[in-house]
Scaffold this motif. Structure first.
Motif, PDB file in Angstrom:
ATOM      1  N   LEU A 248     -27.309  25.897 -14.388  1.00 10.62           N
ATOM      2  CA  LEU A 248     -25.965  25.458 -14.003  1.00 10.62           C
ATOM      3  C   LEU A 248     -25.865  23.931 -14.014  1.00 10.62           C
ATOM      4  CD1 LEU A 248     -25.225  27.954 -11.098  1.00 10.62           C
ATOM      5  CD2 LEU A 248     -24.024  27.828 -13.282  1.00 10.62           C
ATOM      6  N   LYS A 249     -26.882  23.250 -13.479  1.00 12.55           N
ATOM      7  CA  LYS A 249     -26.896  21.780 -13.478  1.00 12.55           C
ATOM      8  C   LYS A 249     -26.873  21.239 -14.893  1.00 12.55           C
ATOM      9  CE  LYS A 249     -27.763  19.315  -9.990  1.00 12.55           C
ATOM     10  NZ  LYS A 249     -26.830  18.459  -9.272  1.00 12.55           N
TER      11      LYS A 249
ATOM     12  N   GLU B 234     -23.549  20.554  -7.349  1.00 15.06           N
ATOM     13  CA  GLU B 234     -23.899  21.326  -6.170  1.00 15.06           C
ATOM     14  C   GLU B 234     -22.790  21.225  -5.116  1.00 15.06           C
ATOM     15  OE1 GLU B 234     -27.649  21.894  -3.096  1.00 15.06           O
ATOM     16  OE2 GLU B 234     -27.730  20.334  -4.619  1.00 15.06           O
TER      17      GLU B 234
ATOM     18  N   TRP C 162     -22.541  21.615 -13.798  1.00 12.86           N
ATOM     19  CA  TRP C 162     -22.109  22.052 -12.473  1.00 12.86           C
ATOM     20  C   TRP C 162     -22.641  21.086 -11.420  1.00 12.86           C
ATOM     21  CZ3 TRP C 162     -25.449  24.181  -8.587  1.00 12.86           C
ATOM     22  CH2 TRP C 162     -24.788  24.715  -7.488  1.00 12.86           C
TER      23      TRP C 162
ATOM     24  N   CYS D 260     -25.515  22.568 -17.415  1.00 12.44           N
ATOM     25  CA  CYS D 260     -24.193  22.785 -18.000  1.00 12.44           C
ATOM     26  C   CYS D 260     -23.103  21.958 -17.321  1.00 12.44           C
ATOM     27  CB  CYS D 260     -23.836  24.269 -17.940  1.00 12.44           C
ATOM     28  SG  CYS D 260     -24.881  25.296 -18.968  1.00 12.44           S
TER      29      CYS D 260
ATOM     30  N   GLU E 256     -12.825  24.603 -10.408  1.00 13.00           N
ATOM     31  CA  GLU E 256     -13.865  24.712  -9.377  1.00 13.00           C
ATOM     32  C   GLU E 256     -13.418  25.585  -8.212  1.00 13.00           C
ATOM     33  OE1 GLU E 256     -14.895  20.657  -8.420  1.00 13.00           O
ATOM     34  OE2 GLU E 256     -15.950  20.404 -10.313  1.00 13.00           O
TER      35      GLU E 256
ATOM     36  N   GLY F  21     -31.642  29.647 -12.287  1.00 13.98           N
ATOM     37  CA  GLY F  21     -30.188  29.669 -12.422  1.00 13.98           C
ATOM     38  C   GLY F  21     -29.564  28.345 -11.999  1.00 13.98           C
TER      39      GLY F  21
ATOM     40  N   LEU G  50     -17.604  27.542  -9.320  1.00 13.72           N
ATOM     41  CA  LEU G  50     -17.603  27.644 -10.779  1.00 13.72           C
ATOM     42  C   LEU G  50     -16.173  27.776 -11.285  1.00 13.72           C
ATOM     43  CD1 LEU G  50     -20.547  30.136 -11.331  1.00 13.72           C
ATOM     44  CD2 LEU G  50     -20.583  27.667 -11.598  1.00 13.72           C
TER      45      LEU G  50
END
Length: 123
Positions: free
Chosen positions: A24-25, A31, A29, A27, A39, A20, A35
């Motif tokens: 996310l990375k 760290e 995102w 797409c 944000e 997951g 989301l």
């Protein structure tokens, strides 16, 4: 629903080896951010809960025991006995009908054999 009802895996952030996390990375995102477009979302994943019973989600934690009056228990036993008698009667009726059908089939077969013996041209 409290944490005591279910086994909880904890509230820790996912590490970089998690599938997951990698998705996310990929797409976009970053760290440490939430989301969403602004944000503003959660920083940690939703905790996983393992149900340890067969009751539905949101059911009361403890099952309430219903006391059955003794006379009601006797009535239920009597009702069960009556249902058993009905089932036995139905089964007996089916068996009797099957035997009657078998007898009719035997008689037909006998008649066919009899006619074959005496009038072979007609059969």
């Amino acid at each position: 629903m409290g944490d005591g009802e279910f086994g909880s895996a904890g509230h820790t952030a996912i590490d970089s080896s998690n599938v997951g996390f990698k998705l996310l990375k990929k797409c976009g995102w970053k760290e440490g951010t939430g989301l969403g477009a602004s944000e503003q979302g959660m920083l940690e994943p939703i905790p996983t809960l393992v149900k340890k019973n067969k009751r539905g989600i949101g059911a009361d934690k403890t099952k309430k025991k219903v006391e059955v009056p003794k006379d009601l228990d006797a009535k239920m036993q009597n009702n069960h006995d009556m249902q058993s008698k009905k089932k036995n009667k139905q089964v007996s009726k089916r068996i009797r009908k099957m035997r009657e059908e078998e007898e009719r089939m035997k008689e037909k077969e006998f008649e066919r054999a009899f006619f074959r013996e005496f009038w072979p041209d007609n059969v």
